[in-house]
Design a protein around this motif. Sequence first.
Motif: not given
Length: 207
Positions: A89-90, A96-99, A125-131
């Motif tokens: 988490p970053k 914003t909540r990011a990584w 952003d949270n889109d990275i969670l799809a991977d």
Amino acid sequence: MNHSTLSFPDVSHLDPEEAKQQIRPIVRTSRAARSAAKREELEDQWIATALEFINGAELVAAFVSVNEEPPSHGLIQAIADSGKRVILPKLGPGLTRAWGYFRGLDDLEEMAPGRPPEPTGPAFDNDILADVDALIIPALAVSHAGARLGQGGGWYDRALKLASGRARIGAMIFPEEFVEADLPQDENDVRIPFVILPDRVVATELP
């Protein structure tokens, strides 16, 4: 304090958020009673257990522990040393909540008061969670039915909704925090399929 079990008051008459506020201090008090030496001892067990849990994953989302949380610093390093990529988490632009990608324990810095240390590199952003292939997330408690009680910030509830359906998800908690009684939940909460205890992984009984 006996760490064999946690008992909570009857909060069924309260709305979910009020009920959570009644339960969180009980867990935090229990955690505060555990010595730093005991947490370090458990961390050694957790590393082997969690590495087995994420076996086969290439990209792992994890968390940086603070205070009396289940210790994750050694685990994060062990995951990276095993050849996997790790995101943590970053805070992103505008808080914003990011990584961010883990680049070593020495790279972690406290970017905002009260926040866990985080990677200094770019924010994704949270889109990275799809991977992401596996997520190891924090919790204060998890019920046998998979209900998760978090710290109240909502970070992981949002993340879990965006995780890939193939991702393996486990909450890292102390043994006494895996409770039989169901925990208060609202429409934003996401149930957890696994708990990662120091010596074993247990599948929850999702409804």
